[in-house]
Design a protein around this motif. Structure first.
Motif, PDB file in Angstrom:
ATOM      1  N   GLN A  18       5.692 -37.694  84.805  1.00 25.84           N
ATOM      2  CA  GLN A  18       4.364 -38.254  85.043  1.00 25.84           C
ATOM      3  C   GLN A  18       3.726 -38.722  83.730  1.00 25.84           C
ATOM      4  O   GLN A  18       3.203 -39.836  83.652  1.00 25.84           O
ATOM      5  N   LEU A  19       3.777 -37.888  82.715  1.00 30.80           N
ATOM      6  CA  LEU A  19       3.180 -38.251  81.427  1.00 30.80           C
ATOM      7  C   LEU A  19       3.882 -39.452  80.806  1.00 30.80           C
ATOM      8  O   LEU A  19       3.238 -40.355  80.275  1.00 30.80           O
ATOM      9  N   ARG A  20       5.206 -39.472  80.875  1.00 36.24           N
ATOM     10  CA  ARG A  20       5.960 -40.599  80.312  1.00 36.24           C
ATOM     11  C   ARG A  20       5.600 -41.888  81.035  1.00 36.24           C
ATOM     12  O   ARG A  20       5.328 -42.914  80.404  1.00 36.24           O
ATOM     13  N   GLU A  21       5.534 -41.846  82.351  1.00 38.20           N
ATOM     14  CA  GLU A  21       5.210 -43.046  83.127  1.00 38.20           C
ATOM     15  C   GLU A  21       3.763 -43.483  82.930  1.00 38.20           C
ATOM     16  O   GLU A  21       3.472 -44.675  82.890  1.00 38.20           O
ATOM     17  N   GLN A  22       2.831 -42.534  82.786  1.00 42.06           N
ATOM     18  CA  GLN A  22       1.433 -42.878  82.536  1.00 42.06           C
ATOM     19  C   GLN A  22       1.279 -43.644  81.233  1.00 42.06           C
ATOM     20  O   GLN A  22       0.375 -44.442  81.080  1.00 42.06           O
ATOM     21  N   ARG A  23       2.176 -43.371  80.302  1.00 43.88           N
ATOM     22  CA  ARG A  23       2.131 -44.044  79.000  1.00 43.88           C
ATOM     23  C   ARG A  23       3.008 -45.290  78.971  1.00 43.88           C
ATOM     24  O   ARG A  23       3.258 -45.859  77.918  1.00 43.88           O
ATOM     25  N   SER A  24       3.468 -45.694  80.135  1.00 40.39           N
ATOM     26  CA  SER A  24       4.301 -46.895  80.294  1.00 40.39           C
ATOM     27  C   SER A  24       5.510 -46.897  79.365  1.00 40.39           C
ATOM     28  O   SER A  24       5.864 -47.917  78.787  1.00 40.39           O
ATOM     29  N   MET A  25       6.131 -45.740  79.221  1.00 37.22           N
ATOM     30  CA  MET A  25       7.333 -45.629  78.398  1.00 37.22           C
ATOM     31  C   MET A  25       8.546 -45.544  79.303  1.00 37.22           C
ATOM     32  O   MET A  25       8.602 -44.677  80.177  1.00 37.22           O
ATOM     33  N   ASN A  26       9.514 -46.431  79.080  1.00 36.19           N
ATOM     34  CA  ASN A  26      10.757 -46.288  79.828  1.00 36.19           C
ATOM     35  C   ASN A  26      11.589 -45.188  79.172  1.00 36.19           C
ATOM     36  O   ASN A  26      11.284 -44.730  78.072  1.00 36.19           O
ATOM     37  N   VAL A  27      12.632 -44.769  79.845  1.00 33.67           N
ATOM     38  CA  VAL A  27      13.452 -43.656  79.361  1.00 33.67           C
ATOM     39  C   VAL A  27      14.072 -43.981  78.000  1.00 33.67           C
ATOM     40  O   VAL A  27      14.094 -43.141  77.100  1.00 33.67           O
ATOM     41  N   ALA A  28      14.554 -45.214  77.834  1.00 34.26           N
ATOM     42  CA  ALA A  28      15.206 -45.588  76.570  1.00 34.26           C
ATOM     43  C   ALA A  28      14.231 -45.510  75.393  1.00 34.26           C
ATOM     44  O   ALA A  28      14.567 -44.964  74.331  1.00 34.26           O
ATOM     45  N   LYS A  29      13.019 -46.028  75.572  1.00 38.53           N
ATOM     46  CA  LYS A  29      12.022 -45.984  74.494  1.00 38.53           C
ATOM     47  C   LYS A  29      11.636 -44.538  74.178  1.00 38.53           C
ATOM     48  O   LYS A  29      11.560 -44.145  73.015  1.00 38.53           O
ATOM     49  N   PHE A  30      11.414 -43.758  75.218  1.00 39.72           N
ATOM     50  CA  PHE A  30      11.031 -42.363  75.036  1.00 39.72           C
ATOM     51  C   PHE A  30      12.138 -41.591  74.314  1.00 39.72           C
ATOM     52  O   PHE A  30      11.875 -40.838  73.384  1.00 39.72           O
ATOM     53  N   ALA A  31      13.374 -41.810  74.729  1.00 34.85           N
ATOM     54  CA  ALA A  31      14.510 -41.137  74.099  1.00 34.85           C
ATOM     55  C   ALA A  31      14.582 -41.468  72.611  1.00 34.85           C
ATOM     56  O   ALA A  31      14.809 -40.585  71.776  1.00 34.85           O
ATOM     57  N   LYS A  32      14.356 -42.720  72.279  1.00 33.13           N
ATOM     58  CA  LYS A  32      14.401 -43.139  70.873  1.00 33.13           C
ATOM     59  C   LYS A  32      13.303 -42.454  70.066  1.00 33.13           C
ATOM     60  O   LYS A  32      13.536 -42.004  68.942  1.00 33.13           O
ATOM     61  N   LEU A  33      12.112 -42.339  70.640  1.00 33.45           N
ATOM     62  CA  LEU A  33      10.983 -41.729  69.940  1.00 33.45           C
ATOM     63  C   LEU A  33      11.199 -40.241  69.659  1.00 33.45           C
ATOM     64  O   LEU A  33      10.747 -39.732  68.633  1.00 33.45           O
ATOM     65  N   ILE A  34      11.877 -39.544  70.571  1.00 37.67           N
ATOM     66  CA  ILE A  34      12.078 -38.109  70.352  1.00 37.67           C
ATOM     67  C   ILE A  34      13.494 -37.785  69.875  1.00 37.67           C
ATOM     68  O   ILE A  34      13.853 -36.616  69.744  1.00 37.67           O
ATOM     69  N   LYS A  35      14.262 -38.848  69.616  1.00 34.54           N
ATOM     70  CA  LYS A  35      15.606 -38.714  69.013  1.00 34.54           C
ATOM     71  C   LYS A  35      16.575 -37.903  69.874  1.00 34.54           C
ATOM     72  O   LYS A  35      17.223 -36.970  69.409  1.00 34.54           O
TER      73      LYS A  35
END
Length: 123
Positions: A18-35
């Motif tokens: 929910q939090l990831r989607e609320q911030r309009s982050m796709n899985v690939a972008k989110f994965a890159k940000l948290i390594k």
């Protein structure tokens, strides 16, 4: 040495997605940000596995929430967090170290470091 058994928490999974989607982050972008790999995020969101403590800290920082909220659904002061922004619809973007962040994401990251942020309009 045997691999440690993974902890499962379906509520963590739901909050994370929910939090990831609320911030309009796709899985690939989110994965890159948290390594981490996108597959790791898929397991957290769909299988209910919970990441290691250091990764939970990185997730909380990127999503702009407290570790406590991410794990329990409640802020450290006991109040529920609805995941909505206090700043309204902020559309500005900031580019830092090759990563583009919305102003809301930047403010959340600053707040995650323990600072209080106030935004004032001109005029």
């Amino acid at each position: 040495m045997p691999k440690a058994k993974s902890k499962h928490d379906p509520e963590f999974s739901g909050r994370l997605k929910q939090l990831r989607e609320q911030r309009s982050m796709n899985v690939a972008k989110f994965a890159k940000l948290i390594k981490v790999s996108p597959a790791a995020i898929w397991h957290w969101e769909n299988k209910g596995t919970v990441p290691r403590n250091g990764t939970v800290d990185a997730i909380a920082e990127v999503l702009g929430v407290s570790r406590s909220y991410l794990q329990t659904g409640k802020q450290s002061n006991g109040e529920a967090h609805n995941g909505e922004t206090r700043y309204g619809e902020i559309r500005g973007r900031v580019r830092s170290a090759g990563t583009e962040l919305s102003l809301e994401e930047l403010v959340r990251a600053i707040e995650a470091k323990g600072f209080e942020v106030f935004i004032k309009t001109r005029g």
